[in-house]
Scaffold this active site. Structure first.
Site, PDB file in Angstrom:
ATOM      1  N   GLU A 175       6.629-125.053  43.181  1.00  0.00           N
ATOM      2  CA  GLU A 175       5.187-125.192  43.406  1.00  0.00           C
ATOM      3  C   GLU A 175       4.884-126.412  42.046  1.00  0.00           C
ATOM      4  O   GLU A 175       4.378-126.264  41.320  1.00  0.00           O
ATOM      5  CB  GLU A 175       4.533-124.043  43.103  1.00  0.00           C
ATOM      6  CG  GLU A 175       4.700-123.160  44.209  1.00  0.00           C
ATOM      7  CD  GLU A 175       3.457-121.901  44.310  1.00  0.00           C
ATOM      8  OE1 GLU A 175       2.816-121.695  43.176  1.00  0.00           O
ATOM      9  OE2 GLU A 175       3.845-121.349  45.481  1.00  0.00           O
ATOM     10  N   GLU A 299       8.361-119.091  50.420  1.00  0.00           N
ATOM     11  CA  GLU A 299       7.495-118.014  49.849  1.00  0.00           C
ATOM     12  C   GLU A 299       6.377-117.686  51.044  1.00  0.00           C
ATOM     13  O   GLU A 299       5.871-118.521  51.543  1.00  0.00           O
ATOM     14  CB  GLU A 299       6.762-118.448  48.661  1.00  0.00           C
ATOM     15  CG  GLU A 299       7.678-118.417  47.356  1.00  0.00           C
ATOM     16  CD  GLU A 299       6.828-118.569  46.012  1.00  0.00           C
ATOM     17  OE1 GLU A 299       5.547-118.104  45.818  1.00  0.00           O
ATOM     18  OE2 GLU A 299       7.634-119.221  45.301  1.00  0.00           O
TER      19      GLU A 299
HETATM   20  O1  AHR Z   1       5.175-115.147  44.629  1.00  0.00           O
HETATM   21  C1  AHR Z   1       4.142-114.955  43.663  1.00  0.00           C
HETATM   22  C2  AHR Z   1       3.737-116.483  42.999  1.00  0.00           C
HETATM   23  O2  AHR Z   1       3.317-117.186  43.921  1.00  0.00           O
HETATM   24  C3  AHR Z   1       5.128-117.237  42.662  1.00  0.00           C
HETATM   25  O3  AHR Z   1       5.500-117.060  41.467  1.00  0.00           O
HETATM   26  C4  AHR Z   1       4.539-118.778  43.012  1.00  0.00           C
HETATM   27  O4  AHR Z   1       5.560-119.551  43.114  1.00  0.00           O
HETATM   28  C5  AHR Z   1       3.405-118.629  44.134  1.00  0.00           C
HETATM   29  O5  AHR Z   1       2.310-119.317  43.758  1.00  0.00           O
END
Ligand code: AHR
Length: 493
Positions: A175, A299
């Site tokens: 990110e 994610e």
């Molecule tokens: O999964 C929780 C958070 O969500 C992670 O640390 C981040 O990469 C995303 O914003």
């Protein structure tokens, strides 16, 4: 009962469904690593080398092919050398992203690799581009994978590991458009080229380098990154997309106390990922017509308000049949794009966001999402085949969506079909044509009230059971899907 036609064409074969599509994510966040996966070796909770036996065995049984670590935003401030050596040598730090708690680094590289060994899964390491250095990441790769005579190899041996580990999946940043440095795509793309150049292949270890990709529907990020792509340094880019009820990050709603309208909104928002993936792929096609670069979804999952009374920085949430439906819809979407999606990692494996298991002290429960992963396991490593379903689109308060989802694959002469009925009221009867004759079938079903969940007092409220509502006749079958259900079927000759 609504009747729809489904055609499964086993002769129209697509890509292999990488087992990594069924991947998971573990971060130093709340009780994911500490107490969730890892306890101290002298803990009364049964463990091997600190890894919880109950959790390891549940994950292995479910089929965990790959595990991402150490974050997430935590990876953006992780300095791996703090997590090696004796306890005294490990520096502490503040976990600024997640609750401001002190991280003692007792779970580091050696522990993660040991966890993956016990789980029999691939490690996926996410490097620190946000606050780290090129040298730091380069040395980490050397430490893990080199058998040369070198300072990092010597250090690893001094810390008790003679042989290098195998490491395939390496994330170059997390990110970086947000917690990983608030970079522009152009800036990140240059940084990526530098970091990636010095993440070397040692011996016969071959890295699969994954770049930070877009945040949801940020198509500009993909466009700009792809414009500066060096295909020799990049194997995939990573999309992050969370399902947020009503799309409202400021009030994500309760994991268990939700209305039917909230449910429909959740399903609507989860299904948005399909169009988002396809748009990113269309952008990638312009710069990579040969499809050398994959789109990893590292994610994904539902993100609700934390459970009342729990630490807001720990992201602990319960998991209902709503989550099971979300999981099934996403996994069918990923399967159906197996040619372009080499991996996906639900967030996160234990005690954080949409987990497959939850722990409380020595207790562990499997969530409805766990059962979906377990039911979809036959797809891992099988070949996608074409499935065509008549339109099941329905308008709802909260969001309109197609109510039934499907994917199908073949392996060793068996045909696997996974189905989800996201409707809360409609039963579907699927009049299904198969292009080959089958003699036998078996099936599992997960179905319950949409708000049903497993708790520590009632751990088996939601579990999969034998599915009976399939009538097979040679090349044809009729499958009855009750509302709010996930079904998996395996046909053999
Ligand atoms: O999964 C929780 C958070 O969500 C992670 O640390 C981040 O990469 C995303 O914003």
């Amino acid at each position: 009962m609504i009747k729809k036609k489904l055609s499964i064409r086993t002769k129209k074969q697509g890509a292999i469904i990488n087992k990594e599509i069924y991947g998971h994510f573990s971060e130093h966040l709340g009780r994911c690593i500490y107490n969730g996966l890892f306890v101290s070796k002298d803990s009364p909770i049964p463990n091997h080398e600190g890894m919880r036996d109950d959790v390891v065995s549940a994950l292995k049984e479910m089929g965990i092919p790959v595990l991402r670590w150490p974050g997430g935003c935590f990876a953006d401030e992780y300095h791996w050398k703090n997590g090696i050596g004796t306890k005294d040598e490990r520096a502490t730090m503040i976990n600024t992203n997640w609750g401001g708690v002190t991280e003692d680094n007792s779970f580091g590289t050696h522990e993660f690799m040991e966890l993956c060994r016990q789980l029999e899964c691939e490690p996926y390491i996410c490097g620190n581009v946000g606050s780290g250095t090129v040298r730091e990441l380069s040395e980490w790769v050397e430490y893990m994978t080199s058998s040369n005579v070198s300072p990092m190899t010597d250090l690893r041996k001094k810390n008790g590991r003679e042989e290098p580990w195998k490491l395939k999946y390496l994330g170059i940043g997390n990110e970086n458009w947000g917690c990983g440095g608030n970079m522009t795509p152009e800036y990140y793309a240059s940084e990526y080229r530098r970091y990636s150049s010095f993440a070397k292949n040692y011996g016969d270890n071959r890295l699969y380098r994954i770049a930070c990709g877009p945040n949801g529907d940020d198509y500009n990020w993909t466009e700009k990154f792809m414009q500066m792509l060096n295909p020799f340094l990049t194997n995939a880019i990573a999309l992050h997309y969370y399902t947020i009820c009503h799309g409202d990050w400021n009030n994500k709603g309760s994991a268990t106390g939700f209305t039917n309208e909230d449910y429909c909104s959740t399903i609507f928002h989860t299904l948005r990922i399909e169009g988002i993936i396809d748009k990113h792929l269309a952008i990638m096609d312009k710069y990579d017509p040969e499809h050398r670069i994959g789109l990893v979804v590292d994610e994904w999952g539902c993100w609700y308000n934390v459970e009342p009374g729990s630490n807001p920085g720990f992201l602990y949430q319960q998991n209902t049949m709503r989550d099971a439906i979300v999981a099934a819809l996403n996994l069918n979407i990923f399967n159906n794009r197996a040619d372009r999606i080499p991996m996906a990692n639900i967030a996160q494996v234990v005690n954080v966001l949409q987990s497959v298991v939850l722990t409380e002290g020595a207790k562990m429960i499997k969530t409805p999402t766990y059962y979906v992963f377990s039911m979809f396991k036959p797809h891992q490593g099988s070949t996608l085949v074409e499935s065509e379903l008549e339109d099941t689109f329905v308008k709802h308060e909260g969001g309109d969506f197609a109510e039934v989802s499907v994917s199908a694959s073949v392996k060793d002469n068996a045909l696997n079909i996974t189905l989800a009925n996201a409707s809360l009221t409609n039963t579907y009867s699927l009049d299904t044509d198969l292009d080959e004759a089958y003699a036998c079938w078996t099936g599992r079903i997960l179905t319950d009230n949409v708000r049903a969940y497993n708790s520590f007092d009632n751990p088996n409220e939601v579990t999969d059971t034998v599915f009976k509502d399939c009538v097979l006749d040679d090349k044809h079958c009729t499958v009855k899907l009750p509302p709010c259900s996930v079904v998996t079927l395996t046909f053999t000759k």
